[in-house]
Design an enzyme around this catalytic site. Sequence first.
Site, PDB file in Angstrom:
ATOM      1  N   GLU A 284      -5.860  -8.207  -1.047  1.00 48.75           N
ATOM      2  CA  GLU A 284      -6.529  -7.966   0.241  1.00 48.75           C
ATOM      3  C   GLU A 284      -7.968  -7.572  -0.012  1.00 48.75           C
ATOM      4  O   GLU A 284      -8.254  -6.673  -0.816  1.00 48.75           O
ATOM      5  CB  GLU A 284      -5.865  -6.824   1.025  1.00 48.75           C
TER       6      GLU A 284
ATOM      7  N   GLU B 179       0.818  -1.221   0.000  1.00 49.40           N
ATOM      8  CA  GLU B 179       0.000   0.000   0.000  1.00 49.40           C
ATOM      9  C   GLU B 179       0.850   1.269   0.000  1.00 49.40           C
ATOM     10  O   GLU B 179       0.700   2.145   0.856  1.00 49.40           O
ATOM     11  CB  GLU B 179      -0.946  -0.003   1.206  1.00 49.40           C
TER      12      GLU B 179
HETATM   13  C1  BGP Z   1      -4.490  -2.810   4.966  1.00 53.08           C
HETATM   14  C2  BGP Z   1      -3.185  -3.399   5.409  1.00 53.08           C
HETATM   15  C3  BGP Z   1      -3.266  -4.615   6.242  1.00 53.08           C
HETATM   16  C4  BGP Z   1      -4.527  -4.730   7.008  1.00 53.08           C
HETATM   17  C5  BGP Z   1      -5.788  -4.283   6.348  1.00 53.08           C
HETATM   18  C6  BGP Z   1      -7.006  -4.185   7.236  1.00 53.08           C
HETATM   19  O1  BGP Z   1      -4.408  -1.439   4.955  1.00 53.08           O
HETATM   20  O2  BGP Z   1      -2.354  -3.697   4.318  1.00 53.08           O
HETATM   21  O3  BGP Z   1      -2.070  -4.773   6.938  1.00 53.08           O
HETATM   22  O4  BGP Z   1      -4.502  -5.000   8.309  1.00 53.08           O
HETATM   23  O5  BGP Z   1      -5.605  -3.040   5.736  1.00 53.08           O
HETATM   24  O6  BGP Z   1      -6.895  -3.074   8.070  1.00 53.08           O
HETATM   25  P1  BGP Z   1      -7.145  -3.158   9.617  1.00 53.08           P
HETATM   26  O7  BGP Z   1      -6.214  -4.200  10.136  1.00 53.08           O
HETATM   27  O8  BGP Z   1      -6.843  -1.806  10.160  1.00 53.08           O
HETATM   28  O9  BGP Z   1      -8.569  -3.527   9.773  1.00 53.08           O
END
Ligand code: BGP
Length: 468
Positions: A366, A173
């Site tokens: 993701e 990201e």
């Molecule tokens: C993205 C990241 C992850 C992740 C996901 C969910 O931004 O790459 O590492 O955790 O989001 O976010 P969160 O864990 O804050 O719910």
Amino acid sequence: MKHFPKDFLWGGAIAANQAEGAYLEDGKGINITDLARHGFQNIADDNINPDEFYPSHEAIDFYHRYKEDLMLMEEMGFKAFRLSISWARIFPTGEEEKPNEKGLEFYDNLFDEIIKRGMEPVVTISHYETPYALVEKYNGWEDRCLIDIFLKYCKVIFDRYKDKVKYWMTFNEINNIHIIPYAAGAIKIDSYSLKEKMQITYQASHHMFVASALANKLCHEIIPDSKIGCMLSLSAVYPNTCNPDDVFEAMELRRRSLFYSDVMLRGYYPGYINRIFEEFHVTLKKETGDDEIIASYPSDYLAFSYYRSTTHVAGSPFMGNTGGVTGASNPYLDTTPWGWQIDPKGLRFVCNELYDRYQKPLFIVENGMGNIDVISEDGKIHDDYRIDYLRRHLVEVSEALKDGILIIGYTYWGPIDIVSAGTGEMKKRYGFIYVDKDNEGNGTLKRSKKDSFYWYKKVIETNGDSLF
Ligand code: BGP
């Protein structure tokens, strides 16, 4: 017509810092997450405070339990497993002359296990895990010397894992450097003015572009049959109304993110960025040859995260598009308990948008639903809401495939409960596998299967046909 291609990479994704724990074991150095007690949306500590509890320090103890966890991923039929290498396990401060052999061994064993269980390892080289010493000494990617430090790390892992890992991505990201600069760029800029923030952020981005392009080059030299991508957070951005001001600004906001994939995939700085640089008085320091490097070694594919959509109202501040920062609420969409708007069709929209722009393979690395899971009287977790989220998103992925988009795979975020990146809590669960651990660190760490486990298994088994 079949819905998904037969070699589609079904799987799941995690990051070392959110799962491994063992934060000081086997010679690992402190990384930036080790100090982010309440996640990246909050200010991180400068030192570890011995009186405070840091959920990520033990996390779900994946470091010691990965065999059991991977067995469960195999049971679901995963074809791919995305994870990151924790940079500070390999170079504890980033600058050691020799890598830490114990850290290298850990990933050797981990990759062997992934492969043994029939999965393709998909590796993020830097997932919010820069060694903290590099922040203290250089303010992370603000300093150009990070390029060489990063490439030294890349060379070590490419050489070591060349026979095991074919799918790589450089920075997780990368465009999130604007909303969580400490996480994505290892830069601390809280105390600076907006102008200074923009200057440092874009300068750091430039260094990351050069580093990423050189990592692409190195990867192809060392592992000729590899694919190395860039990775962005690309949840959808919509205008709030058909007022041309909303429409135009939504496009401008989107470009703040697409700027990153434009440079990394097309290989040059797009013209529109000059206006942004002028507005914020950004003067980029480039060295001779930087532009050629960026042009010569673009990323092979575009990996991205998609969680939700954001609605933009003209005149409101430009924000990022994931990680908990939201725009205006969208009356057509429900939200998760964390306020993230659930928008399956947005995923199809984004796939079309990105493929139209780049014609390069897309990898959805993701997508997932963070929710509060409750154990029912029968001792089980009936997470219909997660199944519903997933089903609707996967149907849209199949639609995007029918639209003619080249999508190489889908790795669900957080197939096992892990520590949240944004808020540092366990309570926000994404998993198909429940981990018995709470925000305060209580629990046995026992793993158990939620309803979604069986559901996703079936989807993979039928290569997506069970969705319909
Ligand atoms: C993205 C990241 C992850 C992740 C996901 C969910 O931004 O790459 O590492 O955790 O989001 O976010 P969160 O864990 O804050 O719910």
